[in-house]
Design a protein around this motif. Structure first.
Motif, PDB file in Angstrom:
ATOM      1  N   GLY A 188       0.668   1.916   4.646  1.00 21.24           N
ATOM      2  CA  GLY A 188      -0.720   1.587   4.907  1.00 21.24           C
ATOM      3  C   GLY A 188      -0.992   0.101   4.940  1.00 21.24           C
ATOM      4  O   GLY A 188      -2.108  -0.305   5.276  1.00 21.24           O
ATOM      5  N   ASP A 189       0.006  -0.716   4.608  1.00 19.08           N
ATOM      6  CA  ASP A 189      -0.177  -2.170   4.690  1.00 19.08           C
ATOM      7  C   ASP A 189       0.119  -2.719   6.087  1.00 19.08           C
ATOM      8  O   ASP A 189       0.104  -3.929   6.298  1.00 19.08           O
ATOM      9  CB  ASP A 189       0.676  -2.897   3.639  1.00 19.08           C
ATOM     10  CG  ASP A 189       2.176  -2.643   3.826  1.00 19.08           C
ATOM     11  OD1 ASP A 189       2.582  -2.096   4.871  1.00 19.08           O
ATOM     12  OD2 ASP A 189       2.947  -2.966   2.902  1.00 19.08           O
ATOM     13  N   GLN A 246       0.863  -1.178   0.000  1.00 24.59           N
ATOM     14  CA  GLN A 246       0.000   0.000   0.000  1.00 24.59           C
ATOM     15  C   GLN A 246       0.902   1.232   0.000  1.00 24.59           C
ATOM     16  O   GLN A 246       2.122   1.121  -0.042  1.00 24.59           O
ATOM     17  CB  GLN A 246      -0.926   0.008   1.229  1.00 24.59           C
ATOM     18  CG  GLN A 246      -2.149  -0.905   1.109  1.00 24.59           C
ATOM     19  CD  GLN A 246      -3.210  -0.326   0.185  1.00 24.59           C
ATOM     20  OE1 GLN A 246      -3.103   0.796  -0.308  1.00 24.59           O
ATOM     21  NE2 GLN A 246      -4.264  -1.107  -0.064  1.00 24.59           N
ATOM     22  N   TYR A 272      -6.073   4.754   0.560  1.00 21.00           N
ATOM     23  CA  TYR A 272      -6.107   3.317   0.282  1.00 21.00           C
ATOM     24  C   TYR A 272      -6.645   3.044  -1.114  1.00 21.00           C
ATOM     25  O   TYR A 272      -7.582   3.699  -1.568  1.00 21.00           O
ATOM     26  CB  TYR A 272      -6.959   2.576   1.309  1.00 21.00           C
ATOM     27  CG  TYR A 272      -6.228   2.279   2.593  1.00 21.00           C
ATOM     28  CD1 TYR A 272      -5.409   1.165   2.701  1.00 21.00           C
ATOM     29  CD2 TYR A 272      -6.347   3.123   3.686  1.00 21.00           C
ATOM     30  CE1 TYR A 272      -4.730   0.888   3.874  1.00 21.00           C
ATOM     31  CE2 TYR A 272      -5.674   2.862   4.867  1.00 21.00           C
ATOM     32  CZ  TYR A 272      -4.867   1.742   4.950  1.00 21.00           C
ATOM     33  OH  TYR A 272      -4.190   1.476   6.114  1.00 21.00           O
ATOM     34  N   GLU A 315      -8.675   0.677  -3.251  1.00 20.81           N
ATOM     35  CA  GLU A 315      -9.694  -0.359  -3.089  1.00 20.81           C
ATOM     36  C   GLU A 315      -9.682  -1.276  -4.309  1.00 20.81           C
ATOM     37  O   GLU A 315      -9.572  -0.815  -5.444  1.00 20.81           O
ATOM     38  CB  GLU A 315     -11.078   0.264  -2.926  1.00 20.81           C
ATOM     39  CG  GLU A 315     -11.203   1.209  -1.747  1.00 20.81           C
ATOM     40  CD  GLU A 315     -11.104   0.509  -0.407  1.00 20.81           C
ATOM     41  OE1 GLU A 315     -11.184  -0.746  -0.402  1.00 20.81           O
ATOM     42  OE2 GLU A 315     -10.952   1.199   0.615  1.00 20.81           O
ATOM     43  N   GLU A 367      -6.558   7.977   5.523  1.00 17.84           N
ATOM     44  CA  GLU A 367      -7.583   6.977   5.234  1.00 17.84           C
ATOM     45  C   GLU A 367      -7.999   6.971   3.768  1.00 17.84           C
ATOM     46  O   GLU A 367      -8.251   5.913   3.181  1.00 17.84           O
ATOM     47  CB  GLU A 367      -8.800   7.221   6.131  1.00 17.84           C
ATOM     48  CG  GLU A 367      -9.910   6.191   5.997  1.00 17.84           C
ATOM     49  CD  GLU A 367      -9.507   4.822   6.508  1.00 17.84           C
ATOM     50  OE1 GLU A 367     -10.064   3.831   6.002  1.00 17.84           O
ATOM     51  OE2 GLU A 367      -8.633   4.745   7.390  1.00 17.84           O
ATOM     52  N   THR A 391      -2.451   1.728   9.793  1.00 18.82           N
ATOM     53  CA  THR A 391      -1.881   2.724   8.897  1.00 18.82           C
ATOM     54  C   THR A 391      -0.767   3.452   9.626  1.00 18.82           C
ATOM     55  O   THR A 391      -1.031   4.252  10.526  1.00 18.82           O
ATOM     56  CB  THR A 391      -2.959   3.731   8.452  1.00 18.82           C
ATOM     57  OG1 THR A 391      -4.097   3.025   7.973  1.00 18.82           O
ATOM     58  CG2 THR A 391      -2.417   4.647   7.375  1.00 18.82           C
ATOM     59  N   ARG A 403      -7.439  -1.896   9.847  1.00 16.74           N
ATOM     60  CA  ARG A 403      -6.288  -1.447   9.079  1.00 16.74           C
ATOM     61  C   ARG A 403      -5.288  -0.778  10.010  1.00 16.74           C
ATOM     62  O   ARG A 403      -5.667   0.081  10.812  1.00 16.74           O
ATOM     63  CB  ARG A 403      -6.731  -0.456   8.007  1.00 16.74           C
ATOM     64  CG  ARG A 403      -7.391  -1.105   6.804  1.00 16.74           C
ATOM     65  CD  ARG A 403      -7.942  -0.038   5.876  1.00 16.74           C
ATOM     66  NE  ARG A 403      -8.340  -0.599   4.596  1.00 16.74           N
ATOM     67  CZ  ARG A 403      -9.004   0.065   3.669  1.00 16.74           C
ATOM     68  NH1 ARG A 403      -9.352   1.320   3.890  1.00 16.74           N
ATOM     69  NH2 ARG A 403      -9.332  -0.497   2.531  1.00 16.74           N
TER      70      ARG A 403
END
Length: 413
Positions: free
Chosen positions: A208-209, A188, A363, A365, A360, A244, A242
């Protein structure tokens, strides 16, 4: 945006459009700055006079802030594209106010403190002289997507940038158009970079992963990946959470790295140990919290200061003693010295600004279009089959012809 940094012994906090600096070890008057009071850049409209009265509009919200390595300088940038340079000693002074081409996403001083690097949402990174505030920003490098963080190596040899497309780029500082390496492997966006103290060739990155990676800066080789979910607080099986990573911060001695995850009521501390082939990370401890932490920083003596999304106790301080991290009492000298001015500043801050998410929306999708297509196709086939069966049931049944009848019809024709 809400953030905390130490500029020397001064605790600096920003929230919305305001900045507060409070000395943590001496009884000195605090310093406050409101970006709304700074000069505005006038619009340049073709066909109008050179000094139009209308100014460019912006919310004046502070978007990025960075102290210099020595703690003598502080830079901030706001939503009006201003870049403000401040000097700490002998008193807090605004040295210059200049303008960037676009809104800033990250700021960092070179180790020599002779220039500033400013990254923006379009993917560009500009260099600005510290000593010559009248000089125009100079484009250094560019990404194809939004740059989320920028840092420099401990020896000032490399500029390191990361973006929304999971890439980390290591460029030569003297000629940034020359790429030294790419550090690839996150799944991410890469949201935080750190060149830790005591490890000049090591680069740490957060994403973010939900992982923190250690890299060899020169070769781009990944040495280690730490999955924060494996060491964090267990979560219920039905929930999908998640992690982050929003901030990586190194202690002054380089022994510990604090990891902040957005909207996660916990701080993870990792040990950074020198090993053959480079520094490696290992889980050290977790600090569970009663509210969401917004930012964190280490002071010059190695204590960890945490900014909380809490009205009653917005500041927490942790000290590393006898191998563990312990929270200091609210009556400790440094915290009690900072608290009165900080509490007034924090109570006046906009609650929506200090609790808003910064990462947020970044990400990517993914959608399983194939399975949805196959499901709809199966439904169409079933409907067609059902329709044919109904039509067949409505047709009158014809008596079956014998061979003689069929032969007679053929001869008659």
């Amino acid at each position: 945006m809400a953030a905390v940094h130490f500029c020397g012994d001064w605790l600096v906090c920003v929230c919305d459009r305001r900045l507060l600096a409070v000395h943590s070890s001496q009884d000195r008057a605090p310093f406050e700055l409101d970006c709304a009071s700074l000069e505005k850049r006038l619009k340049k409209v073709e066909g109008e006079s050179e000094n139009p009265s209308e100014s460019e509009c912006g919310s004046d919200q502070i978007l990025a802030v960075a102290p210099s390595a020595s703690g003598t300088l502080l830079a901030l940038s706001d939503d009006s594209k201003r870049l403000v340079l401040l000097q700490r000693d002998p008193t807090w002074t605004v040295l210059s106010v200049r303008w960037l081409p676009r809104r800033c996403t990250a700021l960092v001083f070179a180790r020599a403190e002779d220039r500033l690097l400013a990254a923006d949402k379009s993917g560009d990174v500009y260099s600005l002289s510290v000593k010559e505030p009248t000089q125009e920003p100079v484009l250094q490098l560019g990404h194809l997507s939004m740059v989320l963080d920028v840092t420099v190596s401990r020896d000032d040899r490399f500029i390191v940038t990361c973006d929304r497309d999971e890439k980390i780029r290591v460029s030569l500082s003297r000629s940034p158009y020359n790429i030294q390496s790419f550090c690839l492997g996150h799944q991410q966006f890469v949201s935080a970079l750190l060149s830790p103290c005591g490890s000049p060739h090591t680069l740490l990155s957060g994403s973010g992963d939900g992982t923190v990676c250690a890299w060899d800066m020169e070769t781009g080789r990944r040495r280690q990946t730490v999955d924060l979910r494996e060491h964090g607080t267990p979560r219920e099986e039905a929930e999908e959470q998640r992690l982050t990573v929003s901030r990586l911060c190194s202690s002054p001695d380089g022994a510990h790295v604090a990891v902040l995850c957005e909207r996660h009521m916990e701080i993870q501390l990792l040990s950074l140990e020198q090993a053959e082939g480079g520094a490696l990370l290992s889980p050290h401890s977790r600090l569970p919290l009663s509210h969401y932490p917004l930012d964190l920083t280490f002071d010059p003596s190695g204590r960890l200061w945490v900014l909380m999304n809490c009205t009653e106790s917005p500041l927490l301080v942790f000290s590393h003693t006898q191998g563990s991290w312990e929270q200091l009492d609210a009556l400790s000298p440094d915290l009690s010295r900072v608290s009165p001015a900080f509490k007034t500043f924090w109570d006046a801050a906009d609650e929506s600004q200090r609790s808003s998410s910064r990462l947020e929306h970044l990400y990517v999708e993914t959608y399983d279009n194939v399975s949805e297509y196959m499901k709809k196709k199966q439904q169409r086939l079933e409907q067609q089959s059902h329709k044919r069966s109904r039509e067949h049931s409505r047709e009158p049944k014809q008596p079956k012809k014998t061979k003689a009848q069929s032969k007679a019809e053929a001869n008659g024709s």
